[in-house]
Design a protein around this motif. Structure first.
Motif, PDB file in Angstrom:
ATOM      1  N   ALA A 205       0.826  -1.216   0.000  1.00 48.57           N
ATOM      2  CA  ALA A 205       0.000   0.000   0.000  1.00 48.57           C
ATOM      3  C   ALA A 205       0.856   1.262   0.000  1.00 48.57           C
ATOM      4  O   ALA A 205       0.554   2.217  -0.720  1.00 48.57           O
ATOM      5  N   VAL A 206       1.927   1.278   0.809  1.00 48.53           N
ATOM      6  CA  VAL A 206       2.741   2.490   0.870  1.00 48.53           C
ATOM      7  C   VAL A 206       3.479   2.706  -0.459  1.00 48.53           C
ATOM      8  O   VAL A 206       3.651   3.842  -0.916  1.00 48.53           O
ATOM      9  N   GLU A 207       3.876   1.634  -1.108  1.00 41.21           N
ATOM     10  CA  GLU A 207       4.516   1.777  -2.417  1.00 41.21           C
ATOM     11  C   GLU A 207       3.524   2.324  -3.449  1.00 41.21           C
ATOM     12  O   GLU A 207       3.884   3.165  -4.294  1.00 41.21           O
ATOM     13  N   ALA A 208       2.278   1.854  -3.393  1.00 40.99           N
ATOM     14  CA  ALA A 208       1.256   2.383  -4.307  1.00 40.99           C
ATOM     15  C   ALA A 208       1.018   3.868  -4.064  1.00 40.99           C
ATOM     16  O   ALA A 208       0.867   4.654  -5.017  1.00 40.99           O
ATOM     17  N   ASP A 209       0.983   4.260  -2.797  1.00 39.38           N
ATOM     18  CA  ASP A 209       0.795   5.678  -2.483  1.00 39.38           C
ATOM     19  C   ASP A 209       1.959   6.509  -3.001  1.00 39.38           C
ATOM     20  O   ASP A 209       1.761   7.614  -3.536  1.00 39.38           O
ATOM     21  N   LEU A 210       3.186   6.008  -2.848  1.00 42.11           N
ATOM     22  CA  LEU A 210       4.344   6.770  -3.306  1.00 42.11           C
ATOM     23  C   LEU A 210       4.361   6.905  -4.821  1.00 42.11           C
ATOM     24  O   LEU A 210       4.750   7.949  -5.353  1.00 42.11           O
ATOM     25  N   ARG A 211       3.937   5.859  -5.533  1.00 40.30           N
ATOM     26  CA  ARG A 211       3.835   5.983  -6.995  1.00 40.30           C
ATOM     27  C   ARG A 211       2.832   7.064  -7.375  1.00 40.30           C
ATOM     28  O   ARG A 211       3.057   7.851  -8.301  1.00 40.30           O
ATOM     29  N   GLY A 277      -8.707   7.012  -2.507  1.00 44.28           N
ATOM     30  CA  GLY A 277      -8.044   5.709  -2.604  1.00 44.28           C
ATOM     31  C   GLY A 277      -6.546   5.901  -2.761  1.00 44.28           C
ATOM     32  O   GLY A 277      -5.815   5.987  -1.766  1.00 44.28           O
ATOM     33  N   PRO A 278      -6.038   5.978  -4.001  1.00 44.04           N
ATOM     34  CA  PRO A 278      -4.602   6.218  -4.194  1.00 44.04           C
ATOM     35  C   PRO A 278      -4.161   7.493  -3.480  1.00 44.04           C
ATOM     36  O   PRO A 278      -4.786   8.539  -3.616  1.00 44.04           O
ATOM     37  N   GLY A 279      -3.098   7.378  -2.724  1.00 46.17           N
ATOM     38  CA  GLY A 279      -2.625   8.497  -1.908  1.00 46.17           C
ATOM     39  C   GLY A 279      -2.837   8.233  -0.431  1.00 46.17           C
ATOM     40  O   GLY A 279      -2.047   8.670   0.408  1.00 46.17           O
ATOM     41  N   VAL A 280      -3.909   7.495  -0.098  1.00 49.89           N
ATOM     42  CA  VAL A 280      -4.183   7.133   1.304  1.00 49.89           C
ATOM     43  C   VAL A 280      -4.455   5.632   1.432  1.00 49.89           C
ATOM     44  O   VAL A 280      -5.103   5.185   2.359  1.00 49.89           O
ATOM     45  N   GLU A 281      -3.962   4.834   0.484  1.00 47.80           N
ATOM     46  CA  GLU A 281      -4.147   3.387   0.556  1.00 47.80           C
ATOM     47  C   GLU A 281      -3.491   2.802   1.802  1.00 47.80           C
ATOM     48  O   GLU A 281      -3.922   1.764   2.314  1.00 47.80           O
ATOM     49  N   PHE A 282      -2.451   3.459   2.283  1.00 51.28           N
ATOM     50  CA  PHE A 282      -1.736   3.002   3.473  1.00 51.28           C
ATOM     51  C   PHE A 282      -2.684   2.774   4.647  1.00 51.28           C
ATOM     52  O   PHE A 282      -2.477   1.877   5.462  1.00 51.28           O
ATOM     53  N   TYR A 283      -3.724   3.570   4.749  1.00 52.46           N
ATOM     54  CA  TYR A 283      -4.633   3.498   5.892  1.00 52.46           C
ATOM     55  C   TYR A 283      -5.855   2.614   5.633  1.00 52.46           C
ATOM     56  O   TYR A 283      -6.758   2.559   6.471  1.00 52.46           O
TER      57      TYR A 283
END
Length: 342
Positions: A205-211, A277-283
């Motif tokens: 999730a954090v990698e998706a947010d960073l992308r 969603g993308p940008g806050v997927e980490f949570y």
């Protein structure tokens, strides 16, 4: 409050400004008031309730003031308070075992990161509380210090910039890379399957947010701040030593915070910056099911772990939890300094 006694939040809201509230969650602590996010027929809004004793100057006072608010709300609404919230101030009702371990001392209390936990010990003076409660009560002030760092306060108030948030996500990468890669050291620990199921893992999730936030070249554009590098090194050191309770100390402070106060951060950031969603997927934890139920299973696993430990080992683990909060605070200080230099 939010995790253990959500009904207390509703009582306080209904007694002090939102009589028709149907939902209430504690989201912040200020010198002069506690802050709740309430919902009623008009929608969602913030409610500030002044502390009964006036301004607070020390973090251990928070717990006492929350208990007093609960007692005052019960009196105002004609509700019988629970026995555990009797006339004894909360600061005096903490078990001696907990007080001896902490110099100050949660979630949201403690690692739940959900705001002050107003639960006081009940029963005979010699009664030993469940280990999860002992952890929470022994480290509340340390947790508050971590949450209270100015950098995070700006984000939680919706006053931080997008760059501030991106910087936070970047540091999460280094924290969680350390803690999730270290989980393999304890594959034979039965408790690990309970506290670290597949749905809890954050790296994807954090990698998706960073992308989404930085771009496909995000790996080349981020680096660990000094405090975060020290934090990650400590997690690896504990894991390499095979000290499972120490590893759980860091796991507890990170993930229960994400599942509690982190949910508010996600809503605040998503609203402020227009993420869906993308940008806050980490949570987001779609595979965990009901988060409250998972947190209860996690706390039961902590209690069972505590039952396996000697008093000295429990004290050592509590000390490691407090160190984890210190690392968090130092990380926020580094983030604030980096923002000032930008």
């Amino acid at each position: 409050m939010n995790g253990d006694h959500p009904e207390d939040n509703l009582l306080i809201a209904r007694a002090f400004g939102a009589p028709e509230a149907v939902g209430s969650e504690m989201i912040g602590v200020e010198e002069s008031a506690g802050v709740w996010r309430i919902s009623d027929e008009t929608g969602a809004r913030e409610l500030r309730v002044a502390w009964p004793s006036g301004r607070i100057t020390q973090r251990p006072q928070i717990r006492t003031e929350v208990v007093r608010l609960y007692q005052d709300a019960c009196a105002k609404l004609g509700v019988e308070p629970r026995d555990e919230h009797g006339a004894t101030p909360a600061s005096a009702a903490v078990p001696a075992a907990a007080m001896s371990t902490a110099s100050g001392a949660a979630a949201a209390g403690s690692a739940d990161a959900t705001g002050p936990d107003a639960t006081a010990a009940s029963g005979a003076p010699d009664e030993i509380p469940p280990f999860s409660r002992l952890l929470r009560e022994s480290t509340w002030a340390d947790h508050s210090d971590s949450e209270g760092a100015g950098f995070m306060e700006r984000i939680m108030r919706g006053e931080g910039s997008l760059d501030d948030y991106v910087a936070l996500v970047a540091q999460h990468y280094f924290m969680y890379e350390a803690i999730e890669s270290a989980a393999g050291n304890f594959a034979d620990e039965p408790a690990l399957a309970v506290i670290h199921p597949v749905g809890l893992a954050r790296m994807e999730a954090v990698e998706a947010d960073l992308r989404h936030l930085i771009g496909e070249d995000w790996r080349d554009r981020i680096f660990a701040l000094p405090a975060v590098a020290r934090y990650a090194d400590r997690i690896r050191e504990v894991a390499d030593a095979g000290w499972f309770p120490g590893y759980v100390a860091h796991h507890y402070t990170r993930y229960l915070g994400d599942l509690s106060g982190g949910q508010y951060i996600a809503r605040r950031v998503a609203k402020q910056h227009g993420f869906a969603g993308p940008g806050v997927e980490f949570y987001a934890f779609p595979l965990l099911g009901e988060l409250t139920e998972f947190k209860e299973r996690y706390r039961r696993a902590l209690d069972q772990l505590g039952d396996r430990l000697t008093a000295e080992e429990r004290d050592r683990m509590i000390a490691e939890v407090r160190d984890a909060y210190r690392f968090n605070t130092e990380a926020f200080v580094d983030l604030a300094r980096a923002a000032e230099r930008a």
